[in-house]
Design an enzyme around this catalytic site. Structure first.
Site, PDB file in Angstrom:
ATOM      1  N   GLU B  60       0.822  -1.211   0.000  1.00 20.65           N
ATOM      2  CA  GLU B  60       0.000   0.000   0.000  1.00 20.65           C
ATOM      3  C   GLU B  60       0.854   1.256   0.000  1.00 20.65           C
ATOM      4  O   GLU B  60       0.474   2.277  -0.598  1.00 20.65           O
ATOM      5  CB  GLU B  60      -0.953  -0.021   1.196  1.00 20.65           C
ATOM      6  CG  GLU B  60      -2.045  -1.086   1.114  1.00 20.65           C
ATOM      7  CD  GLU B  60      -1.546  -2.513   1.329  1.00 20.65           C
ATOM      8  OE1 GLU B  60      -0.398  -2.683   1.817  1.00 20.65           O
ATOM      9  OE2 GLU B  60      -2.279  -3.463   1.005  1.00 20.65           O
ATOM     10  N   HIS B 129     -11.533  -5.954   8.184  1.00 15.29           N
ATOM     11  CA  HIS B 129     -12.368  -5.790   6.989  1.00 15.29           C
ATOM     12  C   HIS B 129     -13.654  -5.020   7.287  1.00 15.29           C
ATOM     13  O   HIS B 129     -14.592  -5.062   6.496  1.00 15.29           O
ATOM     14  CB  HIS B 129     -12.733  -7.158   6.392  1.00 15.29           C
ATOM     15  CG  HIS B 129     -11.568  -7.911   5.819  1.00 15.29           C
ATOM     16  ND1 HIS B 129     -10.563  -8.435   6.586  1.00 15.29           N
ATOM     17  CD2 HIS B 129     -11.250  -8.233   4.539  1.00 15.29           C
ATOM     18  CE1 HIS B 129      -9.689  -9.052   5.808  1.00 15.29           C
ATOM     19  NE2 HIS B 129     -10.069  -8.939   4.560  1.00 15.29           N
TER      20      HIS B 129
END
Ligand SMILES: Cc1ncc(C[n+]2csc(CCOP(=O)(O)OP(=O)(O)O)c2C)c(N)n1
Lengths: 367, 324
Positions: B60, B129
């Site tokens: 990322e 998540h």
């Protein structure tokens, strides 16, 4: 550098030229071979049952390891109980080898827990879902081992090492690369075991790198070893050697177990969008369990009675997983509040009573 | 106009943005052939090629850091972070580089980077998540933070975000990806920084955003049955906050409830409450109420239903504002 992976047991169940009485396969006796085969069979059973439970709605998700049993059992059995293991989220076979109750593997995916087992009791840390994060924890743990003086003493009851698992995709995270730098710079007792299953969800390894996984270790200054990840004997012997070397104070090793996950990334994934079924078929022909079974049969190390007994054990495990999964208790509603800090802060205590009242009112309404 | 799911509206918005400006480049994990794990970029690599839709290596920091460089080179990158919990390896690039660049360059240069992040819970997911990281971004000067609640807003806002010369953190409520709503591809969009009054009311104002917008509308419906008229404001832009719309409403209703999934302490609700007491103190009939996730990490999914703010908790908060 050779990129031909170390292989001891060929897909047809015969020993390769690397093996032989003087070679690394020499020490494997029939009992150990049977045990490794059993570990892989039981690991696959955990996987198959979990997938079925997910389909029945009992689990939210399951990351399958189909095809990676040899890598996990080989590496898992190479570690001694004193070694410390850091898994990703797919290491169900390693968990099996560490005697973690397989039912407790299901809780994370059922949503009853974020952990599921005591990380200290089997020296098997909690699953880590954030790619690469655990590699640095492994480094820190190895630094602790060095400070404890538990490396390079030559006393097998004392020396220990860290075995950390990672995937081919995780090699691109900065944190993983920092872990390599730290492990090399301090010559830490750590083995990085990378299961190169060739895919990070839809990304083939070519998205991550142009050089084979094992070769990457060289640039950091420690050895990289490539093994046939579907050959449990190669995985076991390479990991044993690397852990021995780490415990002796010779620093880290990166092991690349070249393998393939024959199921989609997780039960939520649709791998038909990005890879071919023929690739899958080719890897099914290299099945890790089948090749050891062939060897056991042809060498006479196991007979029909042995396999019948194993099948019964497998069935019992399946039954235990099915009932155990459904019986996993929901966590108490106050658990999140109580587990966040050592001492519950006043504000959070207030939120907890608000929450408790709300939950109680809901139960009241339900009645 | 046709009913469209938010995921499809986002896809249409990105496609349109790419057609309108060939400097728009998408970068993210699994966004090409797979179309992203939520399929938001489905088909875009096929149509625009792999120089414009980049399947990134798994990192990322790399996604956002290289987007910054692309922006410096004159491109307009749109990053996709796969899940809320995985933005943190990119936080260094976002906070120390992306947000500060214009300020460091003394206004001479900007970084038109969009960072798309699926956010929020309520989908029975595993750890990392289901998170709501908006306050980290709203707290970071130099970033705009938006969060659509409807397919139309998603389509409009994503196109506006791509055109913005300020970096935009674009939060996509996962629970809303497959909810359908009307989509007009050629509607004239509202300004990005404008909150929207979705339902007018006189007695209490409910401010929220993202996946809790339908919850707030349901609350207003129930309130109406009980003879109370609730005004529902969809914030849309979490930074900067559209004070004017909120203050105008509170000055009329005298009561304010702010709801968000993110934890309470130092969250958006705290900021809004502070502004309202500062600027509309004498209009308030009752203390501002916050209905939020609790100050714990996101719990295992078996507990999420009671942890997340739902209709009952927001209704309770509305009741509290009438106790005074
Ligand atoms: C920091 C971070 N980014 C993204 C993800 C989402 N994600 C989960 S698994 C995965 C691919 C991992 O590939 P690899 O490391 O090869 O392991 P495998 O799943 O193949 O075992 C991705 C991108 C994540 N879990 N963590």
């Amino acid at each position: 550098m050779s990129t031909e992976p170390l292989s001891l047991l060929a897909p047809d169940g015969t020993f390769t030229a690397h093996a032989g009485p003087a070679g690394p396969a020499g020490p494997f006796g029939p009992a150990e071979l049977r045990a490794l085969h059993r570990d892989m069979v039981m690991t696959r059973r955990i996987d198959t049952e979990a997938i079925a439970l997910q389909r029945q709605g009992e689990l939210g998700l399951w990351p399958s390891l189909l095809g990676q049993e040899a890598a996990q059992v080989g590496a898992g059995r190479a570690a001694t109980p004193r070694d410390v293991v850091f898994p990703t989220y797919r290491e169900h076979g390693v968990a099996w080898c560490r005697d973690v109750d397989p039912v407790s593997l299901l809780g994370l995916f059922r949503g009853t827990t974020l952990g599921g087992w005591d990380p200290a009791s089997n020296n098997f840390q909690l699953y880590t879902l954030v790619i690469g994060a655990q590699t640095l924890h492994a480094v820190g743990y190895a630094m602790g081992i060095v400070r404890d003086g538990d490396v390079g003493t030559g006393d097998p009851g004392r020396d220990r090492a860290v075995l950390v698992f990672l995937g081919d995709g995780s090699l691109s995270e900065g944190e993983t690369n920092e872990a390599f730098v730290w492990a090399a710079a301090q010559s830490l007792p750590i083995v990085f075991f990378c299961q190169n299953n060739q895919w990070a969800i839809s990304s083939p390894y070519s998205v991550q790198s142009r050089v084979p996984v094992a070769q990457r270790a060289q640039g950091f200054g420690f050895p990289g070893v490539r093994v046939d990840g579907n050959d449990v004997l190669a995985c076991l012997s390479a990991t044993r050697d690397a852990l021995d070397s780490a415990r002796a104070g010779n620093g880290p090793t990166l092991i690349e177990a070249f393998t393939y996950c024959r199921n989609p990334h997780t039960t939520s994934d649709d791998d038909g969008r990005y890879r071919s079924g023929s690739e899958n078929d080719a890897w099914a022909a290299r099945d890790p369990i089948e090749r050891l079974r062939r060897h056991l049969v042809s060498s006479g190390a196991a007979d029909a009675a042995h396999f019948a007994k194993l099948e019964a054990q497998e069935r019992a495990l399946g039954e235990r997983l099915r009932t155990g999964c459904r019986a996993l208790p929901d966590p108490p509603p106050d658990s999140s509040f109580r587990n966040t800090y050592v001492d519950l802060p006043a504000e959070l205590a207030g939120q907890l009573s608000e929450h408790t009242e709300f939950v109680a009112a809901g139960q009241e309404d339900a009645r | 106009m046709s009913p469209t799911a938010m995921a499809h509206a986002l896809n249409a918005g990105l496609r349109r943005a790419m057609e309108d400006d060939d400097r728009v480049v998408l970068i993210g994990e699994d966004i090409g052939r797979l179309g992203g794990v939520f399929r938001v970029t489905d088909g875009l690599q096929k149509d625009f090629g792999d120089l414009r839709v980049v399947d990134s290596p798994l990192g990322e920091a790399g996604i956002v850091g290289s987007a910054i460089g692309l922006a410096m080179a004159g491109y307009r990158p749109v990053c996709e972070i796969q899940f809320d919990g995985f933005v943190f390896p990119a936080m260094n690039q976002i906070v120390t580089q992306l947000a500060k660049y214009r300020h460091r360059a003394e206004g001479r240069a900007s970084l038109p980077v969009v960072v798309r992040i699926p956010v929020g819970g309520g989908i029975g997911a595993i750890e990392h998540h289901s998170e709501s990281p908006e306050a980290y971004f709203a707290h970071t000067a130099g970033l705009k933070v938006v969060c659509p609640s409807s397919p139309q807003d998603a389509y409009d806002l994503v196109r506006q975000a791509v055109r913005s010369d300020d970096p935009v953190v674009f939060l996509e409520p996962k629970r809303s990806y497959w909810r359908k709503g009307e989509l007009d591809l050629d509607a004239v969009p509202a300004p990005v920084e404008r909150a929207r009054v979705l339902r007018a009311g006189d007695d209490v104002t409910v401010v929220t955003y993202g996946a809790l917008v339908p919850v707030a509308l349901e609350v207003a419906r129930i309130c109406a049955e009980e003879g109370r008229s609730a005004e529902v404001i969809d914030l849309r832009c979490l930074s900067p906050i559209d004070d004017a719309t909120i203050l105008d409403s509170v000055r009329r209703t005298g009561r304010l409830v702010v709801a968000h999934e993110a934890s309470r302490t130092a969250g958006l609700g705290a900021e809004i409450a502070a502004r309202v007491q500062d600027r509309a103190f004498y209009s308030l009939e009752a203390p501002v109420q916050r209905v939020t996730g609790y100050d714990t990490p996101y719990p295992p999914s078996r507990l999420e239903e009671d942890w997340l703010p739902g209709v009952d908790r927001v209704l309770d908060a509305v009741d509290r504002t009438f106790e005074h």
